[in-house]
Write an enzyme that holds these catalytic residues in place. Sequence first.
Site, PDB file in Angstrom:
ATOM      1  CG  HIS A   1      21.685 -47.689  57.649  1.00  0.00           C
ATOM      2  ND1 HIS A   1      20.890 -46.622  57.965  1.00  0.00           N
ATOM      3  CD2 HIS A   1      22.813 -47.165  57.122  1.00  0.00           C
ATOM      4  CE1 HIS A   1      21.489 -45.498  57.621  1.00  0.00           C
ATOM      5  NE2 HIS A   1      22.666 -45.802  57.108  1.00  0.00           N
TER       6      HIS A   1
ATOM      7  CG  ASP B   1      10.852 -45.625  50.954  1.00  0.00           C
ATOM      8  OD1 ASP B   1      10.531 -45.777  49.760  1.00  0.00           O
ATOM      9  OD2 ASP B   1      10.047 -45.728  51.884  1.00  0.00           O
TER      10      ASP B   1
ATOM     11  CD  GLU C   1       7.066 -45.757  49.682  1.00  0.00           C
ATOM     12  OE1 GLU C   1       7.067 -44.971  50.658  1.00  0.00           O
ATOM     13  OE2 GLU C   1       8.091 -46.360  49.291  1.00  0.00           O
TER      14      GLU C   1
END
Length: 526
Positions: free
Chosen positions: A98, A164, A278
Amino acid sequence: MIAYIEPYFLDNDAEAVSSAVTSSAISTDGFSESLDDIQGEILCGGAAADIAARDFGGMNCVKPLAVVRPVGPEDIAGAVRAALRSDRLTVAARGNGHSINGQAMAEGGLVVDMSSTAENHFEVGFSSDGGDAAFVDVSGGAIWENVLKRCVSEYGLAPRSWTDYLGLTVGGTLSNAGVSGQAFRYGPQTSNVTELDVVTGNGDVVTCSEVENSELFFSVLGGLGQFGIITRARVLLQPAPDMVRWIRVVYAEFDDFTRDAEWLVSQKDESSSFDYVEGFVFVNGDDPVNGWPTVPLHPDHYFDPTRLPQSSGSVLYCLELGLHYRDSDSNSTVDKRVERLIGRLKFNEGLRFEVDLSYVDFLLRVKRSEEIAKEIGTWETPHPWLNLFVSKRDIGEFNRTVFKELVKNGVNGPMLVYPLLRSRWDERTSVEVPEGEIFYIVALLRFVPPCAKASSVEKMVAQNQEIVHWCVKNGIDFKLYLPHYKSQEEWIRHFGNRWSRFVDRKAMFDPMAILSPGQKIFNRSP
């Protein structure tokens, strides 16, 4: 030490890098002999090399000489030692692929596929110093989603700090920081580990902690893979709640949004704030990807634009909150706690959305977005993401120029912005953050439609560069998160007065610059 390693900074000499493949030390026979002690698989070419040549960013394609699938730390150390015996070989650890800008690639080198070690460690324990602090030992190649599910289902415990998206490896996030809505309280994931096993660039397998080999411990945390490959991490745990009340409230004014967000993250008493804080920016319009429809949490929810003041601008702001509770808590008890906390917030009335989810489902909330992205084809397209930390001092100016002008039409994905507390970050790690107690994470998470032309990706990358250049030109106090630079000058600016410490650590733990060449910080020493 600085003088010793200074000649090895990257000079972007592509010819020198590609020469690694033709080095006499890496003939097929010689290469095989140098890796004789490795018990795992060594794959040259084929599908494994093709996978290792790409990442989630989708903007780089750099093929390794071979992919190593280790059985354990000794195999990883063996790969590093083989590289040390060569002229130009480098080694990069690859988790779940990623990275955005090729950080886990090694052109003509060895890519260590950490997924083969994912199940090597899983043991829950308690501190031996008389306290009751729980921890779990997990492999550096373990996926956070799997760590979550197993800790909760088998022990009713969970790590304190998350990202997240949980389809990332433990070693990968700890090599950067690991940030989500719990970081205001517990700090990033790098502040929630107490011990590591690391393979250094010297080919040594070392156990380290705050009290044992502490320089290596703090170097590796947030160290961008430059000092060692994490093979085991001891992660702090806490009792896992059963449920989460997930809430979103909308603001038309940035000042109101930041005032409330900063108040929530600054509360000393945990009962005086939410457990998760957030926020994000969205377009003031009905664009299904960038606008109002991205805010409601349930298909039955409706975003009513008539609730917005006429003075609303091109973008709006959403504060996203989470409150943990137990199955044994009555609805009225949870409602009272929520109303007590949310009652002082100055959001726009009528633009409040909430749902109740299990704790595990809440932490896996991005997984549904992943599934949708895969269905429509945007998971496999390029992702020219930009992640920054911006100081409280400058976030207002950043909002006026970047959010309200440069990206006022959206980025075809989330635009995150929320405050963090510097005091929750350990300055002994290698992570760089802005000055001041409060700073903001900003993440422009761009997704590219499957039918988009290459020129559209280039425009997104150019806009990212424009934002960074604007920050530099205007003296914005910022740091790139998941940094990617191409010149020594930019890396020196990034680290500032801690650059010499970073260089000294490199000379100590990876003096030949074997590790993580894709970061483009140091040049491999022949």
